[in-house]
Motif scaffolding. Structure first.
Motif, PDB file in Angstrom:
ATOM      1  N   ASN A 107    -105.899 -17.980   8.735  1.00 28.85           N
ATOM      2  CA  ASN A 107    -106.272 -19.159   7.945  1.00 28.85           C
ATOM      3  C   ASN A 107    -106.975 -20.224   8.795  1.00 28.85           C
ATOM      4  O   ASN A 107    -107.137 -21.352   8.361  1.00 28.85           O
ATOM      5  CB  ASN A 107    -105.051 -19.758   7.225  1.00 28.85           C
ATOM      6  N   LEU A 108    -107.370 -19.847  10.002  1.00 25.18           N
ATOM      7  CA  LEU A 108    -108.074 -20.806  10.859  1.00 25.18           C
ATOM      8  C   LEU A 108    -109.569 -20.504  10.865  1.00 25.18           C
ATOM      9  O   LEU A 108    -109.987 -19.366  11.059  1.00 25.18           O
ATOM     10  CB  LEU A 108    -107.540 -20.745  12.290  1.00 25.18           C
ATOM     11  N   LEU A 159    -106.635 -17.475  21.305  1.00 22.97           N
ATOM     12  CA  LEU A 159    -105.856 -18.708  21.473  1.00 22.97           C
ATOM     13  C   LEU A 159    -105.217 -19.114  20.155  1.00 22.97           C
ATOM     14  O   LEU A 159    -104.049 -19.478  20.097  1.00 22.97           O
ATOM     15  CB  LEU A 159    -106.751 -19.860  21.932  1.00 22.97           C
ATOM     16  N   ALA A 160    -106.018 -19.051  19.074  1.00 19.22           N
ATOM     17  CA  ALA A 160    -105.550 -19.484  17.759  1.00 19.22           C
ATOM     18  C   ALA A 160    -104.392 -18.621  17.290  1.00 19.22           C
ATOM     19  O   ALA A 160    -103.394 -19.133  16.768  1.00 19.22           O
ATOM     20  CB  ALA A 160    -106.700 -19.430  16.755  1.00 19.22           C
ATOM     21  N   SER A 180    -101.214 -19.655  18.708  1.00 22.66           N
ATOM     22  CA  SER A 180    -100.809 -21.050  18.489  1.00 22.66           C
ATOM     23  C   SER A 180     -99.813 -21.173  17.330  1.00 22.66           C
ATOM     24  O   SER A 180     -99.878 -20.424  16.359  1.00 22.66           O
ATOM     25  CB  SER A 180    -102.049 -21.887  18.192  1.00 22.66           C
ATOM     26  N   VAL A 181     -98.906 -22.135  17.422  1.00 22.83           N
ATOM     27  CA  VAL A 181     -97.936 -22.374  16.348  1.00 22.83           C
ATOM     28  C   VAL A 181     -98.619 -22.975  15.122  1.00 22.83           C
ATOM     29  O   VAL A 181     -98.038 -23.025  14.043  1.00 22.83           O
ATOM     30  CB  VAL A 181     -96.813 -23.351  16.794  1.00 22.83           C
ATOM     31  N   LEU A 182     -99.866 -23.405  15.304  1.00 20.43           N
ATOM     32  CA  LEU A 182    -100.593 -24.108  14.257  1.00 20.43           C
ATOM     33  C   LEU A 182    -100.726 -23.271  12.979  1.00 20.43           C
ATOM     34  O   LEU A 182    -100.757 -23.815  11.873  1.00 20.43           O
ATOM     35  CB  LEU A 182    -101.980 -24.461  14.788  1.00 20.43           C
ATOM     36  N   ILE A 183    -100.846 -21.972  13.165  1.00 22.30           N
ATOM     37  CA  ILE A 183    -101.087 -21.055  12.049  1.00 22.30           C
ATOM     38  C   ILE A 183     -99.903 -21.033  11.066  1.00 22.30           C
ATOM     39  O   ILE A 183    -100.067 -20.736   9.895  1.00 22.30           O
ATOM     40  CB  ILE A 183    -101.357 -19.632  12.608  1.00 22.30           C
ATOM     41  N   GLU A 184     -98.697 -21.360  11.547  1.00 20.03           N
ATOM     42  CA  GLU A 184     -97.490 -21.266  10.708  1.00 20.03           C
ATOM     43  C   GLU A 184     -97.277 -22.522   9.858  1.00 20.03           C
ATOM     44  O   GLU A 184     -97.692 -23.602  10.224  1.00 20.03           O
ATOM     45  CB  GLU A 184     -96.262 -21.051  11.593  1.00 20.03           C
ATOM     46  N   GLY A 185     -96.568 -22.353   8.750  1.00 16.40           N
ATOM     47  CA  GLY A 185     -96.151 -23.498   7.943  1.00 16.40           C
ATOM     48  C   GLY A 185     -97.145 -23.918   6.884  1.00 16.40           C
ATOM     49  O   GLY A 185     -96.855 -24.798   6.079  1.00 16.40           O
ATOM     50  N   VAL A 186     -98.310 -23.288   6.858  1.00 14.67           N
ATOM     51  CA  VAL A 186     -99.315 -23.598   5.839  1.00 14.67           C
ATOM     52  C   VAL A 186     -99.084 -22.652   4.655  1.00 14.67           C
ATOM     53  O   VAL A 186     -98.892 -21.451   4.847  1.00 14.67           O
ATOM     54  CB  VAL A 186    -100.737 -23.424   6.389  1.00 14.67           C
ATOM     55  N   ARG A 187     -99.088 -23.200   3.449  1.00 20.75           N
ATOM     56  CA  ARG A 187     -98.945 -22.365   2.242  1.00 20.75           C
ATOM     57  C   ARG A 187    -100.164 -21.468   2.078  1.00 20.75           C
ATOM     58  O   ARG A 187    -101.236 -21.769   2.597  1.00 20.75           O
ATOM     59  CB  ARG A 187     -98.854 -23.253   1.003  1.00 20.75           C
ATOM     60  N   ASP A 188     -99.993 -20.377   1.324  1.00 21.67           N
ATOM     61  CA  ASP A 188    -101.142 -19.504   1.029  1.00 21.67           C
ATOM     62  C   ASP A 188    -102.123 -20.204   0.110  1.00 21.67           C
ATOM     63  O   ASP A 188    -103.331 -20.070   0.257  1.00 21.67           O
ATOM     64  CB  ASP A 188    -100.655 -18.205   0.375  1.00 21.67           C
ATOM     65  N   THR A 189    -101.595 -20.936  -0.863  1.00 24.09           N
ATOM     66  CA  THR A 189    -102.439 -21.738  -1.759  1.00 24.09           C
ATOM     67  C   THR A 189    -101.788 -23.109  -1.890  1.00 24.09           C
ATOM     68  O   THR A 189    -100.556 -23.224  -1.800  1.00 24.09           O
ATOM     69  CB  THR A 189    -102.561 -21.106  -3.156  1.00 24.09           C
TER      70      THR A 189
END
Lengths: 120, 120
Positions: free
Chosen positions: B5-6, B102-103, B106-115
């Protein structure tokens, strides 16, 4: 983010929405400094409506809040960045820094003119 | 470039022009396959004018050519990616790959909803 002549834009997507990106990172930092969405918007030269829409997109895109708002009597009473919001912001800035380091070490930066030749 | 999702966009700037970016990288690859600017534009669903403008921007932004064109009798006779063009393309794709790695870490990818949740 810009490093030398390289511009890097990282957006975290959630369906058709942007869950996180450069604008939302700047906004979280401004909310943290200013203590409200309206103050943050003012500090960034952004309308209240625009700032509120960005905060609302984060609310809808993340399973855990990045910003807590204190509403009262139809008026915003203030907002603060949650621990989770801080963690996301840190991870985003860290990834930007790592990307910048990679870019600086890349041969890609060389061979580009400072300004383009004129159109012919 | 998209990893999960990045979404990452890297642009190499030359004054107000873009010396290199995702569109020009795709175009160089298409010129390499098709042997001409017009063929590359067709393969990418891009007008000849648009493809030519991208090639011209590269010509004006780099101190050494990335594309050689063989003009003749008012008609394009073909184009090829130079060794330098190949090197720039390789460096760009390599940097994209490193950013992707790198992405992913990264922890950044987690916690975002699919929609996103619906607008309220």
């Amino acid at each position: 983010m810009r490093v030398g002549n390289l511009k890097v834009k990282m957006q975290l997507l959630c369906g058709d929405e942007i869950a996180f990106g450069p604008g939302k990172a700047d906004l979280l930092e401004a909310i943290d400094r200013e203590g409200s969405i309206s103050g943050a918007g003012r500090a960034l030269g952004m309308s209240y409506r625009r700032a509120w829409l960005l905060v609302d997109a984060m609310r809808r895109c993340w399973s855990e809040p990045l910003v807590d708002t204190l509403a009262g009597g139809g008026k915003e009473r203030g907002a603060r960045v949650t621990e989770h919001g801080r963690a996301v912001l840190r991870a985003y800035r860290a990834l930007e820094g790592e990307v910048a380091e990679l870019a600086i070490g890349s041969v890609l930066i060389e061979g580009v003119r400072d300004t383009p030749l004129p159109l012919t």
